[in-house]
Design an enzyme around this catalytic site. Structure first.
Site, PDB file in Angstrom:
ATOM      1  N   SER A 212      -1.147  -5.150   4.368  1.00 40.59           N
ATOM      2  CA  SER A 212      -1.704  -4.511   5.566  1.00 40.59           C
ATOM      3  C   SER A 212      -0.644  -4.161   6.613  1.00 40.59           C
ATOM      4  CB  SER A 212      -2.809  -5.377   6.181  1.00 40.59           C
ATOM      5  OG  SER A 212      -3.907  -5.466   5.287  1.00 40.59           O
TER       6      SER A 212
ATOM      7  N   LYS B  69       0.116   3.016  -5.430  1.00 41.90           N
ATOM      8  CA  LYS B  69      -0.922   2.504  -6.344  1.00 41.90           C
ATOM      9  C   LYS B  69      -1.520   3.689  -7.125  1.00 41.90           C
ATOM     10  CE  LYS B  69      -1.383  -1.439  -3.334  1.00 41.90           C
ATOM     11  NZ  LYS B  69      -2.177  -2.509  -2.743  1.00 41.90           N
TER      12      LYS B  69
ATOM     13  N   HIS C 150       3.038  -7.257  -9.269  1.00 41.39           N
ATOM     14  CA  HIS C 150       2.119  -7.070  -8.139  1.00 41.39           C
ATOM     15  C   HIS C 150       0.849  -7.883  -8.397  1.00 41.39           C
ATOM     16  CE1 HIS C 150      -0.574  -5.246  -5.271  1.00 41.39           C
ATOM     17  NE2 HIS C 150       0.493  -4.768  -4.654  1.00 41.39           N
TER      18      HIS C 150
ATOM     19  N   ASN D 165       4.108   1.882  -1.888  1.00 39.03           N
ATOM     20  CA  ASN D 165       3.428   1.674  -3.174  1.00 39.03           C
ATOM     21  C   ASN D 165       2.141   2.490  -3.125  1.00 39.03           C
ATOM     22  OD1 ASN D 165       2.176   0.851  -5.478  1.00 39.03           O
ATOM     23  ND2 ASN D 165       1.835  -1.270  -4.840  1.00 39.03           N
TER      24      ASN D 165
ATOM     25  N   GLY E 297      -4.590  -4.883   1.647  1.00 38.43           N
ATOM     26  CA  GLY E 297      -5.700  -3.934   1.806  1.00 38.43           C
ATOM     27  C   GLY E 297      -6.861  -4.463   2.634  1.00 38.43           C
TER      28      GLY E 297
ATOM     29  N   GLU F 245       3.908 -11.059  -0.681  1.00 40.67           N
ATOM     30  CA  GLU F 245       2.639 -10.392  -0.405  1.00 40.67           C
ATOM     31  C   GLU F 245       1.496 -11.391  -0.550  1.00 40.67           C
ATOM     32  OE1 GLU F 245       2.991  -5.827  -1.033  1.00 40.67           O
ATOM     33  OE2 GLU F 245       2.025  -6.789  -2.726  1.00 40.67           O
TER      34      GLU F 245
ATOM     35  N   GLU G   1      -2.146  -7.226  -7.999  1.00 35.37           N
ATOM     36  CA  GLU G   1      -3.219  -6.487  -8.687  1.00 35.37           C
ATOM     37  C   GLU G   1      -2.997  -6.513 -10.198  1.00 35.37           C
ATOM     38  OE1 GLU G   1      -2.779  -2.933  -6.363  1.00 35.37           O
ATOM     39  OE2 GLU G   1      -3.571  -4.017  -4.632  1.00 35.37           O
TER      40      GLU G   1
END
Ligand SMILES: O=C[C@H](O)COP(=O)(O)O
Length: 262
Positions: free
Chosen positions: A212, A11, A94, A9, A172, A166, A96
């Site tokens: 991560s 992003k 996701h 991904n 991250g 996730e 985000e």
């Protein structure tokens, strides 16, 4: 037998030139028994689709879609447009997008359904925030997100959905869930599938871990048969690192290590 999947991904990273350079470095180098998917930003999808050749061994994915086929939806991209480019996968829900762009269980469900209608494979993201984890609500949140996303979806289609666990606090941050924790949540996800569709669908669907993941820690997740691969952000941006992830996921490598260690 579920095929391992390593989904990159990217992003909001990479210009067209950078995306093409990555693709050229990776194509033809995907180990047998591993499926490689690159979820590129919309701007890179068409150039990558043009660049793609049979035998590259890498599938194209998008990072989002809208649920309508066409219309007055400024700024949105439809499943028809993605399918038209030969895109096979699409990330949906996701964290985000849930946190920064207001996506809800309901809109995630609409997107999963739209993707399936157009023969795209959704990579559905579920996972708890740190606050939810500390309140010991992980299983409840994951169950709710999974069940809501699959609302109204038939068994055949549900078996095609890839579900990525996730944990939001691991994205991250350099912190990961343990392999045991990720495997336990993967079992919870399969439990939702089994309750709704029966053991066959629960056994067929692929469940990934994300958060991560690096070449050095991927094996801690793949050691658990419940986990079929990874959805990777930061460590998927460089071709070398992505190739190392593919290599670490190679089932033949695991077998060789098992033999060596035996
Ligand atoms: O979709 C990928 C995840 O958000 C994980 O990102 P990360 O590997 O940079 O932690």
């Amino acid at each position: 037998m579920r095929v391992r999947l390593i989904a990159a991904n990217w992003k909001m990273h990479k210009t067209v030139d950078e995306a093409l350079a990555f693709w050229r470095a990776v194509r033809g180098r995907v180990p047998a028994g591993v499926e490689a998917v690159v979820c590129a930003p919309f701007t890179a999808l068409h150039p990558l689709a043009v660049e793609r050749r049979e035998g590259d061994g890498v599938a194209l994915g998008a990072q989002n879609l809208f649920w309508e086929e066409a219309g007055a939806y400024t700024g949105e991209v439809s499943p028809v447009m993605l399918a038209d480019l030969g895109v096979r996968y699409v990330i949906v829900g996701h964290s985000e997008r849930r946190q920064l762009f207001g996506e809800t269980d309901e809109t995630v469900n609409k997107k999963v359904r739209a993707a399936l209608r157009h023969n795209l494979v959704p990579i559905l993201c579920v996972g708890e925030t740190l606050e939810e984890r500390e309140a010991e609500r992980t299983e409840e949140v994951v169950r709710r997100q999974t069940a809501a996303a699959l609302d109204g979806i038939a068994a055949d289609d549900a078996a095609r959905v890839v579900i990525a666990y996730e944990p939001v606090w691991a994205i991250g941050t350099g912190r990961t869930a343990t392999g045991e924790d990720a495997a336990r949540v993967a079992r919870t996800i399969r439990g939702v599938l089994a309750d709704r569709y029966g053991a066959g669908v629960a056994e067929q669907a692929r469940v990934l871990y994300g958060g991560s993941v690096k070449p050095a820690n991927l094996s801690q997740f793949l050691a658990f048969p419940e986990i079929d691969g990874a959805l990777v952000g930061g460590a998927s941006l460089e071709a070398d690192s992505y190739l190392q992830l593919l290599d670490a996921a190679n089932p033949a490598r695991g077998e060789a290590q098992g033999r060596d260690g035996a």
